[in-house]
Design a protein around this motif. Sequence first.
Motif, PDB file in Angstrom:
ATOM      1  N   UNK A 101      -7.838   0.872 -11.532  1.00 25.49           N
ATOM      2  CA  UNK A 101      -7.075   0.183 -10.493  1.00 25.49           C
ATOM      3  C   UNK A 101      -5.696   0.808 -10.410  1.00 25.49           C
ATOM      4  N   UNK A 102      -4.927   0.377  -9.436  1.00 27.44           N
ATOM      5  CA  UNK A 102      -3.542   0.820  -9.349  1.00 27.44           C
ATOM      6  C   UNK A 102      -2.762   0.258 -10.536  1.00 27.44           C
ATOM      7  N   UNK A 146       2.283  -0.350  -7.049  1.00 26.04           N
ATOM      8  CA  UNK A 146       1.222  -1.003  -6.281  1.00 26.04           C
ATOM      9  C   UNK A 146       1.875  -1.798  -5.164  1.00 26.04           C
ATOM     10  N   UNK A 147       1.446  -1.556  -3.935  1.00 26.44           N
ATOM     11  CA  UNK A 147       2.012  -2.239  -2.771  1.00 26.44           C
ATOM     12  C   UNK A 147       0.893  -2.984  -2.072  1.00 26.44           C
ATOM     13  N   UNK A 148       0.797  -4.296  -2.263  1.00 25.50           N
ATOM     14  CA  UNK A 148      -0.329  -5.055  -1.703  1.00 25.50           C
ATOM     15  C   UNK A 148      -0.434  -4.932  -0.193  1.00 25.50           C
ATOM     16  N   UNK A 149       0.686  -4.824   0.501  1.00 23.41           N
ATOM     17  CA  UNK A 149       0.642  -4.729   1.957  1.00 23.41           C
ATOM     18  C   UNK A 149       0.499  -3.313   2.469  1.00 23.41           C
ATOM     19  N   UNK A 150       0.402  -2.349   1.568  1.00 22.56           N
ATOM     20  CA  UNK A 150       0.309  -0.958   1.987  1.00 22.56           C
ATOM     21  C   UNK A 150       1.670  -0.297   2.048  1.00 22.56           C
ATOM     22  N   UNK A 151       1.665   1.023   2.087  1.00 18.82           N
ATOM     23  CA  UNK A 151       2.911   1.773   2.138  1.00 18.82           C
ATOM     24  C   UNK A 151       3.500   1.705   3.535  1.00 18.82           C
ATOM     25  N   UNK A 186       7.279   4.887  -8.016  1.00 15.03           N
ATOM     26  CA  UNK A 186       5.843   4.885  -7.766  1.00 15.03           C
ATOM     27  C   UNK A 186       5.355   6.157  -7.113  1.00 15.03           C
ATOM     28  N   UNK A 187       5.969   7.290  -7.442  1.00 20.78           N
ATOM     29  CA  UNK A 187       5.583   8.563  -6.829  1.00 20.78           C
ATOM     30  C   UNK A 187       5.431   9.615  -7.924  1.00 20.78           C
ATOM     31  N   UNK A 223       5.444  -9.424  -6.523  1.00 21.08           N
ATOM     32  CA  UNK A 223       4.241  -8.947  -7.211  1.00 21.08           C
ATOM     33  C   UNK A 223       3.060  -9.022  -6.267  1.00 21.08           C
ATOM     34  N   UNK A 224       1.975  -8.525  -6.713  1.00 18.26           N
ATOM     35  CA  UNK A 224       0.766  -8.553  -5.919  1.00 18.26           C
ATOM     36  C   UNK A 224       0.218  -9.966  -5.841  1.00 18.26           C
ATOM     37  N   UNK A 225      -0.515 -10.254  -4.770  1.00 18.62           N
ATOM     38  CA  UNK A 225      -1.173 -11.541  -4.646  1.00 18.62           C
ATOM     39  C   UNK A 225      -2.420 -11.529  -5.513  1.00 18.62           C
ATOM     40  N   UNK A 226      -2.561 -12.540  -6.350  1.00 23.01           N
ATOM     41  CA  UNK A 226      -3.683 -12.589  -7.277  1.00 23.01           C
ATOM     42  C   UNK A 226      -4.167 -14.019  -7.387  1.00 23.01           C
TER      43      UNK A 226
END
Length: 617
Positions: free
Chosen positions: A104-105, A147-152, A358-359, A612-615
């Motif tokens: 995973x990311x 990790x970007x839950x909504x996308x870059x 994150x790169x 943070x990411x949605x979990x």
Amino acid sequence: RESNAHTYTPAHTQSAGGERGGGRMGRSHDKAEDVPYWAVFTTYFGYAMLIVVGYVRDVFGRMFKRSQYAAPDGYAPLLVGYDDFYTRRLYHRVSDCWGRPIASAPGAWVDVVEREWTSDRRTLQVHSSKFRHCLNLGSYNYLGYGELPGGVDSAVTQTLRSRGVHSGACASAAGVQSDSVAALERTVAEFLGKEDAVVSGMGFATNAALIPSLVGPGCLIVSDALNHASIVVGARASGAKIRVFEHNDADSLERVLRSAIRDGQPDHHNQSSSSLSSSYRPWRKILVVVEGIYSMEGDVCELPSIIQVKKKYGAYLYLDEAHSIGALGRTGRGACEYHNVDTRDVDIMMGTFTKSFGAVGGYIAADRAVVSRLRATAAGALHASPMSPVCARHARWVFDQLAGRDGSHLGLRRICALHENAVYMRRQLMSMGLLLYGNDDSPVIPIMLFNPGKVAAFSRECLKRQLAVVVVGFPATPLILSRARLCVSAAHTRADLDMALDVIDEVAELLQLRYAGESTYEPHGVSPTQDYVSRSVHSKDEQQLTAPQVKSAVTSSSVENGVLHHTMRKVVRQRSSCSGPPTIVTTADLQQQSAGALKPPRTLVMVNASPARTRQD
């Protein structure tokens, strides 16, 4: 703290009671003499038993199982002597604690691929279909951009379509530099207040391949004793002489510089004292190399005193900010901003995009003449694989958020969240009676384990409880200073940290790790399978909340430092139909909303101190 949600107050400016001063909660050094005597005895005893038992097994093994100790016909052994013994009898027994693959990311939570030993215990076999969902305290994901839950950002995806994944050739072969990379270099120079910057495609290679162009034969590198391996590689490749000063100690640095300037280049001295003055040759250049945050110790560089010494003796200063850029300072500008030091006092500023951004890749920012020399002579700039245009555009997007150029406060929120998480985590760990190293504001928190058996046991027991951590032992550390290294992220919510703390408290009791005293920690009772939703300020898949849900959230949540901390339990995640940007709702807005003073906006986003990411389990 003030009521402003985005107030950043470094812990090194506060005493334990909150007043401004020089108080520190944790240790800022890493010395063997601070180890408890009982830990020293048991650690040496543990290594002695491993070595004795290992040699006994080798004696009988070579007598009765000679084929297992011999190299294949026609091949020389890969390892000989003690290297061979250490690998087989010490490292191989605990190698399952390192190199764990993930599927995973590397965000706040990761899916760790489970492995099992083969029947002969020579190889770890991966089960591609078996994963363990774990809270991630092992990645350098300081600001949560891993990790970007909504996308870059859309500009990043547009760069991917127009520029492709990679340039395909180095700058010297292509004859032209990618416009994305060139724009990133200008952004880095502007962000740090330098004239120019050069970008490398690999963080490690930024030091290893660019330092040799800054110094050479006849020059002297004065390096901190605990500098990163990439600095060591670059210094050795340069051909310059190398001297080491005690870790983070300006007095030791001054002694080394004074001695070096007094003696000059050692190879040109004659044996007779009468000809010493005539044969004396000064150093062509002296370069002092330090780090902003030392990743193994969690220490923040004592930059003001280092600068004072380097100015006194006319040396140059090279600051490696691989771990401090983005993670220190009110706006993430690193150790200089943290210590309120002018970047002009640091001659060469190095950093990477692999931790806070994150790169990939790294940079060196300095005067235009220095950067021009690097572009013209450094192997890392001329012949190495360049940075991907897509990654360069992503790093620029992060810089825009940190500087507020995107019109939002998202970057500032992440910096504040990282700072609050780091201070909270350290204070709670200290209340457990654990022995910690490092600075209070550092997102790297080493927990001292000492004993070799506890190194492996800590890693395995945490993994069983869905907590992924990094453990470090000899030879990466001194023999008796084995440790677990926790890396806090802005992506961690308070519930995440409480869950981790409960696990560490349980494991610390099991392994008897309370070297600093009795525990006063009170477990929070947070289970990794408990239902909760962690809100992300970047998520395009935001949650629709009605006015009753907002009122319920306000009454069931704790408000601290102007930021609404969850707990929001058992809230169904729904896909937002709102095409525009979500409305950022502060604590005051929510309190008025619950009282009926505000009209509900179309979309409400619960803003936590730690994006943070949605979990949802």
